[in-house]
Enzyme design. Structure first.
Site, short mmCIF file in Angstrom:
data_model
loop_
_atom_site.label_atom_id
_atom_site.label_comp_id
_atom_site.label_asym_id
_atom_site.label_seq_id
_atom_site.Cartn_x
_atom_site.Cartn_y
_atom_site.Cartn_z
N LEU A 1 45.04 58.24 41.79
CA LEU A 1 44.21 57.04 41.64
C LEU A 1 43.86 56.43 43.00
CD1 LEU A 1 43.30 54.64 39.59
CD2 LEU A 1 45.40 53.55 40.37
N HIS B 1 51.02 33.88 41.02
CA HIS B 1 50.46 34.89 41.92
C HIS B 1 51.47 36.00 42.20
CE1 HIS B 1 46.88 32.64 42.30
NE2 HIS B 1 47.39 31.66 43.02
N ASP C 1 42.42 37.41 36.56
CA ASP C 1 42.33 35.94 36.52
C ASP C 1 43.45 35.35 35.66
OD1 ASP C 1 41.27 33.50 37.17
OD2 ASP C 1 39.72 33.54 35.62
N GLY C 2 43.78 34.09 35.94
CA GLY C 2 44.68 33.34 35.07
C GLY C 2 46.11 33.19 35.58
N GLU D 1 35.05 32.87 47.81
CA GLU D 1 35.09 31.44 47.42
C GLU D 1 36.53 30.91 47.33
OE1 GLU D 1 32.99 33.69 45.83
OE2 GLU D 1 31.34 32.91 47.05
N TRP E 1 48.78 30.56 33.85
CA TRP E 1 49.94 31.24 33.25
C TRP E 1 51.24 30.59 33.76
CZ3 TRP E 1 53.93 34.04 35.57
CH2 TRP E 1 54.69 34.85 34.72
N GLY F 1 47.38 31.17 37.80
CA GLY F 1 47.78 29.78 37.97
C GLY F 1 48.08 29.11 36.63
#
Ligand code: IPE
Ligand code: IPE
Ligand code: MG
Length: 244
Positions: free
Chosen positions: A137, A43, A26-27, A73, A31, A29
């Site tokens: 991974l 992004h 998150d964050g 959402e 940033w 935008g």
């Protein structure tokens, strides 16, 4: 660099097993806005950081890294932003698939991909196909993923299997087989960046006993050192699972 199974730093006697890390990235935008840039720049930077953190997690011997990339959402956002996010997988895999392949990273996805443009689906499915035999991974992207959607879809398939007689009874164990994470180990640690303290419909079932770590660092700035710090925090938690 330390490997799991061994303590991350000397003197650690806590249980260190951290097989499955999930992150709400998150964050992006905020940033970007802080630097007078467009949200889309955030992004793009965030997607570049996916490469860094995936390589770091691989080095740390984490088995699965599930990254929340797009929620059910997030369609509510302005069309231009959604369209930009739809194009990012292509940009990301064009740039990084060879490196991820060399590192033995295996790509996976959870969520309802059918709502994405066909090109986005194709790019993702190609990456999954190309890396399917890799043993490092598992880099699992949650794309058009919502925990409620996942549970409803599980219930629909359970009903079909009950009706056809393939399933006789429902319990917590076999319910998990119908979730999108069925083949993955339980989530040990969930990290959310950027100062929000909520789950936002991520892995609702799977987070039941995960350890939660929240950090104020924005996703594009979240570094290998931040990942290690979150794992150290995890290692100092006492997981009781309801027992003593
Ligand atoms: C996370 O960053 C990326 C996605 C949800 C796709 P945000 O876009 O939510 O950034 P903020 O939270 O608005 O800063
Ligand atoms: C959660 O972040 C979804 C992803 C990171 C993909 P959001 O930014 O969409 O969540 P809210 O709206 O702050 O709860
Ligand atoms: Mg956000």
């Amino acid at each position: 660099m330390a490997h799991f199974g061994e303590p991350l730093f000397e003197g650690t006697i806590m249980e260190t097993t951290c097989r499955h890390v999930a992150i709400i990235m998150d964050g992006n935008g905020r940033w970007a806005k802080k630097q007078n840039q467009l949200r889309t720049f955030g992004h793009l930077s965030g997607s570049e950081n996916v490469r860094n953190i995936a390589l770091a997690a691989n080095k740390l011997n984490i088995k699965v890294l599930t990254l929340y990339a797009f929620s059910t959402e997030n369609w509510k956002r302005p069309m231009e932003e959604v369209e930009y996010l739809m194009k990012l997988p292509e940009v990301f895999f064009n740039r990084f698939i060879d490196e991820l392949m060399r590192e033995g990273i295996k790509i996976m996805a959870i969520g309802d991909l059918s709502r994405f443009p066909s090109n986005t689906q194709r790019v993702l499915l190609n990456a999954i196909e190309k890396t399917k035999n890799n043993k490092g991974l598992i880099l699992n992207f949650a794309m058009n993923y919502g925990g409620r959607d996942e549970i409803v879809k599980a219930v629909i398939r359970i009903k079909e299997d009950l009706d056809s007689g393939k399933l006789i009874e429902i319990n917590e164990q076999n319910f998990e087989n119908y979730l999108m994470t069925a083949e993955l180990p339980p989530v040990d640690l969930m990290i959310r960046t950027s100062g929000e303290h909520r789950i936002s419909n991520f892995l609702l079932w799977q987070l039941a006993y995960a350890e939660l770590v929240f950090t104020d660092v924005s996703w594009p700035d979240f570094s290998e050192a931040d990942l290690i710090e979150a794992i150290r925090t995890y290692q100092h938690r006492n997981r009781r699972f309801g027992g003593l």
